[in-house]
Design a protein around this motif. Structure first.
Motif, PDB file in Angstrom:
ATOM      1  N   ASP A 189     -86.660  25.684  70.110  1.00  0.00           N
ATOM      2  CA  ASP A 189     -85.681  26.242  69.185  1.00  0.00           C
ATOM      3  C   ASP A 189     -85.596  25.410  67.919  1.00  0.00           C
ATOM      4  O   ASP A 189     -85.690  25.914  66.793  1.00  0.00           O
ATOM      5  CB  ASP A 189     -84.318  26.310  69.876  1.00  0.00           C
ATOM      6  N   LYS A 209     -75.320  25.147  72.978  1.00  0.00           N
ATOM      7  CA  LYS A 209     -76.528  24.502  72.488  1.00  0.00           C
ATOM      8  C   LYS A 209     -76.211  23.401  71.483  1.00  0.00           C
ATOM      9  O   LYS A 209     -75.104  23.312  70.965  1.00  0.00           O
ATOM     10  CB  LYS A 209     -77.454  25.538  71.814  1.00  0.00           C
ATOM     11  N   ARG A 234     -81.222  31.367  72.479  1.00  0.00           N
ATOM     12  CA  ARG A 234     -80.494  31.485  71.205  1.00  0.00           C
ATOM     13  C   ARG A 234     -80.583  32.911  70.670  1.00  0.00           C
ATOM     14  O   ARG A 234     -79.582  33.471  70.180  1.00  0.00           O
ATOM     15  CB  ARG A 234     -81.057  30.502  70.193  1.00  0.00           C
ATOM     16  N   ASP A 246     -79.396  23.042  66.339  1.00  0.00           N
ATOM     17  CA  ASP A 246     -80.207  24.214  66.645  1.00  0.00           C
ATOM     18  C   ASP A 246     -79.591  25.493  66.099  1.00  0.00           C
ATOM     19  O   ASP A 246     -80.303  26.377  65.609  1.00  0.00           O
ATOM     20  CB  ASP A 246     -80.374  24.359  68.157  1.00  0.00           C
ATOM     21  N   VAL A 247     -78.275  25.613  66.230  1.00  0.00           N
ATOM     22  CA  VAL A 247     -77.622  26.873  65.868  1.00  0.00           C
ATOM     23  C   VAL A 247     -76.948  26.837  64.501  1.00  0.00           C
ATOM     24  O   VAL A 247     -76.358  27.836  64.087  1.00  0.00           O
ATOM     25  CB  VAL A 247     -76.578  27.269  66.944  1.00  0.00           C
TER      26      VAL A 247
END
Length: 302
Positions: free
Chosen positions: A101, A241, A229, A245-246
Motif C-alpha cells: 500500500d 491502517k 485499503r 498509507d491512508v
C-alpha cells in the motif's frame, strides 16, 4: 561592515609580506590591496600593519586579529564546500523494498520526484507485504513499520510518530453510522489483512483511560494491504491502517478518520538496512528526502 575581500587581502598580505605580493596572488592591483587594508583598519579602528618605506610587518593588534580572520575565511570556505557537496549530483543503484500500500500509493510518486532530481540514480523497487530478508535478497534498504525484531539491522527513522488510524468511507458511514468506541467495532464489518500467516484482527487503541484491544470480524480479508485499503474506499467496511498509507485518501475525502489521531496504535516507519556500508550517499539522500515527505504528509492541514 567588514568585507570578505578585505579580510582576504589582510590574510594574504600577512602571509606574503607585502601588498604587491598579495595583489599578485589575488590577481588585483597593489593600489586595490592597499585600499582594502585602509578600509579594514578604518572599520576595526586599529592599525593591522606597521609600515615603513622598506618593510611591512603585522602590528601587535594585527598579530592578535590574524587567527580570527583566518578562521572566518576558513569557515566561509567550509560552508561553500558543504553546500557544493549537498548540491552535487548522486549516482548509482538503490535496491529498495516497500510494503504494497505504502509503495504503490505513497512512495511511487515520491520516488518519481526523487529520480527526476537525481537522474543518475537507478531504482530497483520490490513491492511486497512479506518481510524482506536483507541477508538473502539483493536489497540495500527497505521501508518497514514497527519495531525491529532483528537488532542487527540498521534503522534510520522516517516517521517515528506515525500511528494507525481507524477510518471508513463516507458511503459506509452513511449506511451504518460511525463507531463511538472501540467496543462498537464488534457491530461493524472490519476489513482485515494477513501478515505472514497471522491475520491482523486484534486492533489496539490508546485511549485516555488506557490501552484497549478489540478482536474484530468482517467478511473480507487479504494478504495485500492495498486491496484492504481499496475495499475501505469502496465502502465495504472499516479499516485500521498506518496514517501515512491512508493520508492521500483522507485529504481527498475518500476516507474519514473516526477516532482522534492520538488513539491509534503507534506504528513508527523506518528505513532499514543490513549494514551501514550499504548507506551510500544516494541512500542517505533518499532517506533525507523520504523523511521530509513523511513529515509533510503527516502534519499537513486538510
Amino acid at each position: 561592515m567588514l568585507r570578505l575581500d578585505d579580510l582576504q587581502v589582510f590574510v594574504q598580505t600577512a602571509e606574503s609580506g607585502s601588498f604587491s605580493a598579495a595583489a599578485r596572488v589575488l590577481d588585483i592591483t597593489p593600489a586595490l590591496a592597499s585600499s582594502a587594508m585602509k578600509r579594514l583598519e578604518q572599520e576595526l579602528g586599529l592599525r593591522l600593519f606597521v609600515r615603513s618605506t622598506r618593510s611591512l610587518r603585522l602590528s601587535e593588534e594585527g598579530e592578535r586579529y590574524l587567527p580570527h580572520a583566518q578562521a572566518a575565511l576558513a569557515a566561509i570556505d567550509g560552508g561553500r564546500q558543504a553546500l557544493a557537496q549537498a548540491s552535487a549530483d548522486i549516482a548509482g543503484p538503490i535496491r529498495l523494498s516497500a510494503p504494497s500500500d505504502l509503495g504503490r500509493n505513497v512512495l511511487l510518486p515520491w520516488l518519481d520526484t526523487f529520480q527526476q532530481a537525481h537522474p543518475k540514480v537507478s531504482l530497483h523497487l520490490r513491492i511486497s507485504d512479506q518481510t524482506a530478508d536483507f541477508f538473502r535478497q539483493p536489497l540495500d534498504i527497505g521501508v518497514r513499520y514497527g519495531a525491529l525484531a532483528d537488532s542487527s539491522l540498521v534503522a534510520l527513522p522516517l516517521a517515528p510518530a506515525n500511528r494507525r488510524t481507524l477510518c471508513a468511507s463516507p458511503a459506509y458511514l452513511k449506511r451504518h453510522g460511525a463507531p463511538a468506541s472501540p467496543e462498537d467495532l464488534r457491530q461493524h464489518n472490519c476489513l482485515r489483512y494477513v501478515m505472514g500467516e497471522q491475520t491482523h484482527e486484534r486492533w489496539t487503541f490508546h485511549l485516555p483511560r488506557g490501552v484497549e484491544t478489540v478482536t474484530v470480524k468482517g467478511d473480507r480479508v487479504s494478504d495485500d494491504a492495498d486491496v484492504v485499503r481499496r475495499w475501505a474506499v469502496a465502502g465495504h467496511g472499516l479499516v485500521y491502517k498506518s496514517r501515512i498509507d491512508v493520508s492521500p485518501d483522507l485529504y481527498a475525502g475518500r476516507l474519514v478518520e473516526l477516532f482522534p489521531p492520538g488513539y491509534g496504535e503507534p506504528t513508527p516507519l523506518q528505513l532499514v538496512s543490513a549494514h551501514r556500508t550499504l548507506l551510500t550517499p544516494a541512500v542517505q539522500r533518499l532517506h533525507e528526502f523520504l523523511r521530509t515527505r513523511c513529515a509533510d504528509i503527516l502534519y499537513r492541514r486538510k
